[in-house]
Design a protein around this motif. Structure first.
Motif, PDB file in Angstrom:
ATOM      1  N   ALA A 122      39.913  50.687  -5.741  1.00 14.22           N
ATOM      2  CA  ALA A 122      41.074  50.740  -4.859  1.00 14.22           C
ATOM      3  C   ALA A 122      41.093  49.610  -3.843  1.00 14.22           C
ATOM      4  O   ALA A 122      41.829  49.666  -2.863  1.00 14.22           O
ATOM      5  CB  ALA A 122      41.108  52.089  -4.133  1.00 14.22           C
ATOM      6  N   ASP A 123      40.279  48.574  -4.076  1.00 17.55           N
ATOM      7  CA  ASP A 123      40.304  47.394  -3.214  1.00 17.55           C
ATOM      8  C   ASP A 123      41.408  46.488  -3.738  1.00 17.55           C
ATOM      9  O   ASP A 123      41.166  45.476  -4.388  1.00 17.55           O
ATOM     10  CB  ASP A 123      38.951  46.682  -3.250  1.00 17.55           C
ATOM     11  N   THR A 148      34.048  53.358   2.036  1.00 19.66           N
ATOM     12  CA  THR A 148      34.952  52.552   2.850  1.00 19.66           C
ATOM     13  C   THR A 148      34.197  51.870   3.977  1.00 19.66           C
ATOM     14  O   THR A 148      33.040  52.179   4.244  1.00 19.66           O
ATOM     15  CB  THR A 148      36.090  53.462   3.385  1.00 19.66           C
ATOM     16  N   ASN A 171      46.543  49.865   3.089  1.00 21.25           N
ATOM     17  CA  ASN A 171      45.905  50.226   1.828  1.00 21.25           C
ATOM     18  C   ASN A 171      44.664  51.080   2.058  1.00 21.25           C
ATOM     19  O   ASN A 171      44.453  52.091   1.393  1.00 21.25           O
ATOM     20  CB  ASN A 171      45.485  48.970   1.046  1.00 21.25           C
ATOM     21  N   VAL A 172      43.830  50.661   3.005  1.00 22.38           N
ATOM     22  CA  VAL A 172      42.585  51.370   3.287  1.00 22.38           C
ATOM     23  C   VAL A 172      42.882  52.769   3.837  1.00 22.38           C
ATOM     24  O   VAL A 172      42.300  53.767   3.407  1.00 22.38           O
ATOM     25  CB  VAL A 172      41.712  50.580   4.286  1.00 22.38           C
ATOM     26  N   THR A 186      37.386  51.645  -1.640  1.00 22.62           N
ATOM     27  CA  THR A 186      38.537  51.117  -0.907  1.00 22.62           C
ATOM     28  C   THR A 186      38.309  49.662  -0.508  1.00 22.62           C
ATOM     29  O   THR A 186      37.211  49.133  -0.643  1.00 22.62           O
ATOM     30  CB  THR A 186      38.815  51.924   0.381  1.00 22.62           C
ATOM     31  N   SER A 243      35.675  58.662  -0.866  1.00 28.36           N
ATOM     32  CA  SER A 243      35.943  57.244  -0.622  1.00 28.36           C
ATOM     33  C   SER A 243      34.672  56.580  -0.122  1.00 28.36           C
ATOM     34  O   SER A 243      33.890  57.170   0.618  1.00 28.36           O
ATOM     35  CB  SER A 243      37.075  57.049   0.400  1.00 28.36           C
ATOM     36  N   PHE A 282      44.278  55.320   1.069  1.00 27.62           N
ATOM     37  CA  PHE A 282      43.314  55.984   0.195  1.00 27.62           C
ATOM     38  C   PHE A 282      42.397  56.937   0.968  1.00 27.62           C
ATOM     39  O   PHE A 282      42.040  58.001   0.459  1.00 27.62           O
ATOM     40  CB  PHE A 282      42.488  54.947  -0.572  1.00 27.62           C
ATOM     41  N   ASN A 283      42.031  56.575   2.186  1.00 28.59           N
ATOM     42  CA  ASN A 283      41.151  57.438   2.970  1.00 28.59           C
ATOM     43  C   ASN A 283      41.811  58.757   3.359  1.00 28.59           C
ATOM     44  O   ASN A 283      41.123  59.752   3.617  1.00 28.59           O
ATOM     45  CB  ASN A 283      40.650  56.714   4.218  1.00 28.59           C
TER      46      ASN A 283
END
Length: 271
Positions: free
Chosen positions: A43-44, A12, A131-132, A124, A10, A135-136
């Motif tokens: 993934a943003d 981020t 959401n962040v 991300t 990721s 994915f992390n």
């Protein structure tokens, strides 16, 4: 010769405006220049802009696979710079509401990627929203983008704190971006390290690299071209190439049952 297992990373940040997506793109460019097959997952969610920074218009995203039967090979978007994009510009809530059958269908589609890429770069969103965090939690390596701004430091610490205290994530890699000097960059990293060391236990922070403030970066962004492609001799490009060389030496965790599928399993079946 390609790696046995892909590595999922990721990119981020705790706040916006730190150059996260630009780093995702240029890191992908440099990794493919080293002979790797690279895919960016945008993934943003809600503010997806990998395609915008590259001047591309995706026809499909990952939900067309589930809702309209579009194959993954059609969803993947090849760029002119040697790497691919997987557009996923729909809300995480849709992913969470998929049926078990749909989740298994998506996992089956991911088999297509397993032996076709060496790196999955997950760009991300910024902040500490669901959401962040979502994915992390699924990736193997977290590359935290920091700038010398005080708000960047406090927001990066907030992201680390949430991931550590709520999800026991302890290992982070750091890139300091837009640094005026190396001393400035190392000072901001030291401040983050000191805060984590004092208030959080067992945190591992690794400074992967420093990208200097470079006017050519902004010019390339305006032209929707990776700065590493357009400005091969620029200081920012040299720094990014060095970072890519370091990352190229990272090893995938051999115990994982296929890293791409592992990523999607964690993503889709989180509690």
């Amino acid at each position: 010769m390609h790696k046995k297992l892909p590595i999922v990373i990721s990119v981020t940040s705790g706040k916006g405006g730190v150059g996260k997506t630009n780093i995702s793109i240029n890191l992908s460019y440099c990794l493919q220049k080293l002979g790797n097959r690279v895919l960016i997952l945008d993934a943003d969610l809600g503010l997806a802009n990998v395609d915008v920074l590259l001047g591309l218009t995706p026809e499909y995203n990952i939900f067309h696979l589930l809702n309209q039967g579009v194959s993954l090979s059609k969803i993947l978007l090849q760029t002119n710079y040697g790497f691919q994009i997987l557009p996923a510009a729909s809300g995480v809530t849709e992913m969470l509401s998929l049926s078990t059958g749909q989740k298994l269908e998506l996992l089956e589609a991911m088999d297509y990627l397993e032996d076709k890429i060496d790196y999955l770069i997950v760009d991300t969103g910024a902040g500490i929203n669901d959401n962040v965090i979502y994915f992390n939690l699924a990736v193997q390596e977290r590359l935290l983008i920091l700038t010398p701004e005080p708000t960047s430091l406090t927001d990066a610490y907030a992201l680390i704190k949430v991931l550590k205290n709520k999800h026991n994530i302890q290992k982070f890699r750091v890139i300091v971006n837009m640094a005026k000097t190396e001393v400035e960059a190392k000072n901001v990293f030291k401040k983050l390290y000191a805060a984590c060391d004092h208030f959080l236990s067992s945190i591992s922070l690794d400074l992967v690299g420093i990208i200097p403030h470079d006017i050519t970066v902004k010019k390339s962004v305006a032209r929707q071209v990776p700065f590493c492609h357009e400005q091969p001799q620029a200081p920012a490009t040299k720094a990014m190439q060095e970072i890519a060389r370091k990352i190229n030496n990272w090893q995938a965790a051999e115990q994982l049952d296929g890293n791409i599928k592992f990523f999607w399993k964690k993503l889709l079946f989180q509690e």
